[in-house]
Scaffold this motif. Structure first.
Motif, PDB file in Angstrom:
ATOM      1  N   LYS A   1      13.032   9.107   8.498  1.00 39.02           N
ATOM      2  CA  LYS A   1      14.474   9.371   8.605  1.00 39.02           C
ATOM      3  C   LYS A   1      15.111   8.072   9.086  1.00 39.02           C
ATOM      4  CE  LYS A   1      15.324  14.216   9.532  1.00 39.02           C
ATOM      5  NZ  LYS A   1      15.957  15.101  10.494  1.00 39.02           N
ATOM      6  N   VAL A   2      16.043   7.549   8.327  1.00 37.50           N
ATOM      7  CA  VAL A   2      16.644   6.253   8.666  1.00 37.50           C
ATOM      8  C   VAL A   2      18.150   6.339   8.445  1.00 37.50           C
ATOM      9  CG1 VAL A   2      16.656   3.772   8.154  1.00 37.50           C
ATOM     10  CG2 VAL A   2      14.541   5.079   7.857  1.00 37.50           C
ATOM     11  N   ALA A   3      18.918   5.864   9.407  1.00 40.33           N
ATOM     12  CA  ALA A   3      20.378   5.861   9.240  1.00 40.33           C
ATOM     13  C   ALA A   3      20.772   4.815   8.194  1.00 40.33           C
ATOM     14  CB  ALA A   3      21.057   5.547  10.569  1.00 40.33           C
ATOM     15  N   THR A   4      21.784   5.133   7.411  1.00 44.39           N
ATOM     16  CA  THR A   4      22.199   4.169   6.374  1.00 44.39           C
ATOM     17  C   THR A   4      22.737   2.888   7.013  1.00 44.39           C
ATOM     18  OG1 THR A   4      24.318   5.326   6.210  1.00 44.39           O
ATOM     19  CG2 THR A   4      22.635   5.870   4.566  1.00 44.39           C
ATOM     20  N   ARG A   5      23.293   2.982   8.240  1.00 42.59           N
ATOM     21  CA  ARG A   5      23.795   1.757   8.872  1.00 42.59           C
ATOM     22  C   ARG A   5      22.631   0.802   9.181  1.00 42.59           C
ATOM     23  NH1 ARG A   5      24.780   2.629  15.222  1.00 42.59           N
ATOM     24  NH2 ARG A   5      23.268   4.275  15.587  1.00 42.59           N
ATOM     25  N   VAL A   6      21.465   1.359   9.506  1.00 42.91           N
ATOM     26  CA  VAL A   6      20.285   0.509   9.764  1.00 42.91           C
ATOM     27  C   VAL A   6      19.848  -0.159   8.459  1.00 42.91           C
ATOM     28  CG1 VAL A   6      17.881   0.495  10.541  1.00 42.91           C
ATOM     29  CG2 VAL A   6      19.569   1.976  11.688  1.00 42.91           C
TER      30      VAL A   6
ATOM     31  N   SER B   1      30.944   1.510   9.416  1.00 40.86           N
ATOM     32  CA  SER B   1      29.954   2.453   9.946  1.00 40.86           C
ATOM     33  C   SER B   1      30.673   3.587  10.688  1.00 40.86           C
ATOM     34  CB  SER B   1      28.997   1.735  10.893  1.00 40.86           C
ATOM     35  OG  SER B   1      29.688   1.353  12.064  1.00 40.86           O
ATOM     36  N   HIS B   2      29.899   4.498  11.231  1.00 41.26           N
ATOM     37  CA  HIS B   2      30.418   5.569  12.086  1.00 41.26           C
ATOM     38  C   HIS B   2      31.417   6.471  11.356  1.00 41.26           C
ATOM     39  CE1 HIS B   2      28.295   3.134  14.836  1.00 41.26           C
ATOM     40  NE2 HIS B   2      28.470   3.992  15.808  1.00 41.26           N
TER      41      HIS B   2
ATOM     42  N   TYR C   1      29.242   5.271  -1.157  1.00 43.86           N
ATOM     43  CA  TYR C   1      28.940   6.112   0.011  1.00 43.86           C
ATOM     44  C   TYR C   1      27.487   6.554  -0.125  1.00 43.86           C
ATOM     45  CZ  TYR C   1      29.820   9.859   3.491  1.00 43.86           C
ATOM     46  OH  TYR C   1      29.801  10.695   4.581  1.00 43.86           O
ATOM     47  N   PRO C   2      26.567   5.683   0.249  1.00 44.97           N
ATOM     48  CA  PRO C   2      25.149   6.005   0.078  1.00 44.97           C
ATOM     49  C   PRO C   2      24.685   7.054   1.085  1.00 44.97           C
ATOM     50  CG  PRO C   2      25.484   3.657   0.586  1.00 44.97           C
ATOM     51  CD  PRO C   2      26.774   4.356   0.844  1.00 44.97           C
ATOM     52  N   SER C   3      23.660   7.775   0.685  1.00 39.64           N
ATOM     53  CA  SER C   3      23.212   8.924   1.481  1.00 39.64           C
ATOM     54  C   SER C   3      21.850   8.736   2.116  1.00 39.64           C
ATOM     55  CB  SER C   3      23.162  10.168   0.593  1.00 39.64           C
ATOM     56  OG  SER C   3      24.448  10.461   0.123  1.00 39.64           O
ATOM     57  N   ASP C   4      21.137   7.711   1.729  1.00 38.34           N
ATOM     58  CA  ASP C   4      19.843   7.470   2.369  1.00 38.34           C
ATOM     59  C   ASP C   4      19.579   5.967   2.345  1.00 38.34           C
ATOM     60  OD1 ASP C   4      18.812   6.762  -0.115  1.00 38.34           O
ATOM     61  OD2 ASP C   4      17.086   8.114   0.012  1.00 38.34           O
ATOM     62  N   PRO C   5      18.536   5.522   3.026  1.00 38.96           N
ATOM     63  CA  PRO C   5      18.330   4.072   3.135  1.00 38.96           C
ATOM     64  C   PRO C   5      18.044   3.393   1.802  1.00 38.96           C
ATOM     65  CG  PRO C   5      16.502   5.293   4.138  1.00 38.96           C
ATOM     66  CD  PRO C   5      17.582   6.276   3.873  1.00 38.96           C
TER      67      PRO C   5
ATOM     68  N   ILE D   1      31.708  -0.125   1.594  1.00 36.33           N
ATOM     69  CA  ILE D   1      30.504   0.701   1.732  1.00 36.33           C
ATOM     70  C   ILE D   1      30.637   1.495   3.026  1.00 36.33           C
ATOM     71  CG2 ILE D   1      27.986   0.770   1.856  1.00 36.33           C
ATOM     72  CD1 ILE D   1      27.881  -1.987   0.601  1.00 36.33           C
ATOM     73  N   ARG D   2      30.514   2.812   2.895  1.00 38.29           N
ATOM     74  CA  ARG D   2      30.612   3.687   4.068  1.00 38.29           C
ATOM     75  C   ARG D   2      29.200   3.978   4.571  1.00 38.29           C
ATOM     76  NH1 ARG D   2      32.743   9.841   5.034  1.00 38.29           N
ATOM     77  NH2 ARG D   2      34.412   9.225   6.453  1.00 38.29           N
ATOM     78  N   SER D   3      28.954   3.644   5.829  1.00 44.19           N
ATOM     79  CA  SER D   3      27.628   3.939   6.379  1.00 44.19           C
ATOM     80  C   SER D   3      27.745   4.994   7.463  1.00 44.19           C
ATOM     81  CB  SER D   3      26.962   2.670   6.911  1.00 44.19           C
ATOM     82  OG  SER D   3      27.527   2.273   8.138  1.00 44.19           O
ATOM     83  N   SER D   4      26.613   5.613   7.769  1.00 45.15           N
ATOM     84  CA  SER D   4      26.619   6.753   8.697  1.00 45.15           C
ATOM     85  C   SER D   4      25.719   6.471   9.889  1.00 45.15           C
ATOM     86  CB  SER D   4      26.135   8.014   7.983  1.00 45.15           C
ATOM     87  OG  SER D   4      26.861   8.210   6.795  1.00 45.15           O
TER      88      SER D   4
END
Ligand SMILES: Cc1ncc(C[n+]2csc(CCOP(=O)(O)OP(=O)(O)O)c2C)c(N)n1
Length: 622
Positions: free
Chosen positions: A314-319, A415-416, A447-451, A470-473
């Motif tokens: 499990k990896v945050a898209t911001r990472v 991000s966020h 708006y990507p959903s995974d790494p 690019i929107r990151s979460s």
């Protein structure tokens, strides 16, 4: 040695052409040009080094007319300098429909790098160019930015001034045309040039007060700027709005109520008077540049290695953003990054650790962050990635809006996103960003959903001209794509779950795609099949795949987004299907100001959790 008399004559030619062109256009800002004429003559025919035949050449000095409403004098300057595309007849076509000499400068003209006219933005762009020249290109081209005194009330000017002072941009010269007057009133400081000087000195500038109508003094002031090796230079030029030598513009010069007005019948009389003492053939060939940079061409930039994640990670898209940018940086030294004191949240820090010399800390000044990125990206010198919390790009919306007119090639990473950031509360949650970026005409929105898809979005962004958002979460998300060579494209979505008997189409991205997948699994166990689509690219939206997927899933679409209901994914899908008969659409999104709380609780409370998606599916089938 400067040829003072010829420079005076050139200044008068610039005044005359500015009056002529605005008179022909029956609109425009001649008095704003007339105050700046002497400065422009010295700049273009004594101080700057540039090749007129390659206006956007890598080695030329750069000039930004931040007070863009003085466009006629910029056009006149390139005419006098000998630009073949700006004849005297062209000047008389100013502001005419279809002609490139528009009311305010835009890069449709080859000697303009960025659009100006929304005041207060030029100095940030110039600072980005100067930073690029000094630290990335390590070249000796210089950057000049002309501002109005009224304009200098903009906070963004001082964000840029602080940045330039901090980074000791001694290749940058800011000129304030202190002509005392603004549009409807005098500027607050009127002719208090000492106040400007103290302010700029306190921002770390080499500030010089100069008589802006004294050619010899201007020549000397620019020389002092050139000789300063550790600070940006400001010329605080005391001028008079509507000025012409020998009192030729009496009754107009230094008078209110002449801003933005052609001079009408007075124009011909003033021109005749100026001409009495002007050699209309006066000319000094501009000095050629001395640096020898090569021009950068567009070349595809690939990740240095494909994504590498375990199927259960499990990896945050911001990472993943930081990881991808580092990989792009390994492939091309044109990749640079900047951030507004959030690099450990946006993960721009991953790039900075690998390439400290290609990272710019812009501090908490988002307007300047975007302006600096725009300047860095000019003339293809770099491909800038600027990051901060997505919410805070709203502070720079005018810079982003102008970026479209400027044909800016900038990559903005926010991000966020949304309520899923949790406890920090609504001030930190981006809930309007998709609406904001979707309405920018040159923008591409990912708006990507995974790494895995995030790494590919970053790669696509580097190779997509224009503004890319690019929107990151924040939350760590499960992998949607376990094939590390999965391919993604601009304008393409992905169906991630499907059967032959789907009853509804769920469309999400980021955390809501993860929720949609959970909903899918629960519904499948109950015998209800639904199709799930990862939107991936919100703009341009994949209309074709959305419609065909909806047709194959009972003509029912449910969009779900961690964004206000207005302007985001639901709106994009509505725009895509609005001419399609028989398709129904439910939009699940945040509809009121959220509070602090655990992410999972907020996601449910705002109606975008798996449970709420399941309820929406059942309701739509009832
Ligand atoms: C952000 C922004 N606000 C307002 C305007 C409208 N406007 C255009 S020129 C002007 C006055 C500018 O005064 P100054 O900067 O002193 O320039 P001058 O024309 O006197 O040289 C105003 C208010 C604008 N273009 N941009």
């Amino acid at each position: 040695m400067a040829d003072i008399q010829t420079l005076k004559d050139i200044a008068n030619r610039l005044r005359i052409y500015s009056i002529e062109s605005t008179t022909a256009a029956k609109s425009g800002h001649p008095t704003s040009c007339m105050s700046a004429a002497d400065i422009m003559a010295v700049l273009f025919h004594h101080e700057m080094r540039y090749d007129v035949s390659i206006p956007r050449g890598a080695n030329n000095d750069r000039f930004i007319l931040s007070k863009g409403h003085a466009a006629p004098i910029l056009y006149a300057a390139w005419h006098v300098a000998g630009h073949p595309g700006v004849t005297h007849d062209d000047l008389l076509q100013l502001r005419k429909m279809g002609h490139i000499l528009e009311g305010h400068p835009t890069p449709r003209i080859d000697f303009v790098d960025v659009a100006t006219g929304s005041l207060g933005q030029g100095l940030s762009v110039a600072a980005g160019m100067a930073y690029t020249g000094k630290y990335f290109d390590k070249s000796d081209y210089r950057v000049y930015c002309m501002m109005g005194d009224g304009e200098s009330a903009e906070g963004s000017v001082w964000e840029a001034a602080a940045f330039a002072g901090h980074y000791k941009l001694n290749n940058l010269v800011g000129i304030i045309d202190v002509n005392r007057l603004g549009q409807s009133d005098p500027a607050a400081l009127q002719h208090d040039t000492e106040a400007y000087k103290m302010r700029l000195q306190s921002f770390g500038w080499n500030a010089i007060v100069v008589d802006g109508h004294d050619i010899a003094a201007l020549v000397e002031a620019f020389k002092q700027g050139r000789d300063c090796t550790d600070k940006p230079t400001a010329l605080i030029a005391k001028t008079f709005k509507g000025y012409a030598h020998d009192n030729a513009a009496a009754g107009i010069s230094d008078e209110l109520n002449w801003h933005g007005k052609p001079l009408g019948d007075r124009g011909a009389e003033i021109i005749a008077k100026i001409k009495e003492n002007t050699n209309m053939e006066a000319f000094i060939a501009p000095a050629k540049p001395t640096s020898t940079l090569s021009e950068n061409e567009d070349a595809e930039i690939k990740l240095s290695a494909p994504p590498a994640y375990g199927a259960d990670e499990k990896v945050a898209t911001r990472v993943a953003y930081g990881t991808a940018l580092k990989k792009l940086g390994q492939s091309s030294n044109r990749i640079v990054a900047m951030d507004g004191d959030t690099k450990n949240s946006t993960f721009a820090i991953t790039f900075q650790k690998e390439f400290p010399d290609r990272f710019i800390e812009c501090f908490i000044a988002e307007q300047n962050l975007v302006g600096v990125a725009t300047g860095c990206g000019c003339r293809k010198r770099t491909i800038p990635f600027a990051s901060t919390f997505a919410a805070f790009f709203s502070r720079a919306y005018d810079q982003i809006r102008m970026g479209a007119i400027s044909q800016a090639n900038i990559k903005l990473v926010g991000s966020h996103a949304g309520v899923s950031i949790g406890e920090d509360g609504p001030s930190q949650m981006a809930l309007e960003d998709l609406a904001m970026f979707r309405s920018i005409p040159t923008a591409t929105v990912f708006y990507p959903s995974d790494p895995v898809s995030m790494e590919r979005a970053v790669e696509l962004a580097a190779n997509t001209e224009g503004i890319v958002f690019i929107r990151s979460s924040r939350p760590a998300l499960p992998l949607i794509y376990t094939d590390m060579n999965e391919t993604f494209a601009v304008g393409k979505s992905k169906v991630v779950k499907s059967t032959e008997s789907d009853k509804a189409l769920l469309i999400g991205a980021g955390v809501t795609l993860a929720e949609a997948v959970k909903a899918h699994d629960t519904l499948a166990a109950e015998g209800i099949n639904v199709r799930v689509l990862d939107v991936f690219c919100v703009k341009p939206i994949d209309k074709e795949l959305i419609i065909s997927s909806a047709r194959a899933a009972g003509n029912r679409i449910i969009t779900v987004e961690d964004h206000y209901r207005e302007g985001g994914i639901g709106s994009a899908v509505a725009e895509a299907v609005c001419e399609e008969a028989g398709i129904t659409l439910q939009i699940l999104g945040v509809s009121r100001v959220p509070s602090s709380g655990p992410a999972a609780v907020l996601i449910d409370e705002h109606g975008i959790s798996a449970a709420k998606i399941i309820a929406a599916v059942k309701k739509s089938m009832a």
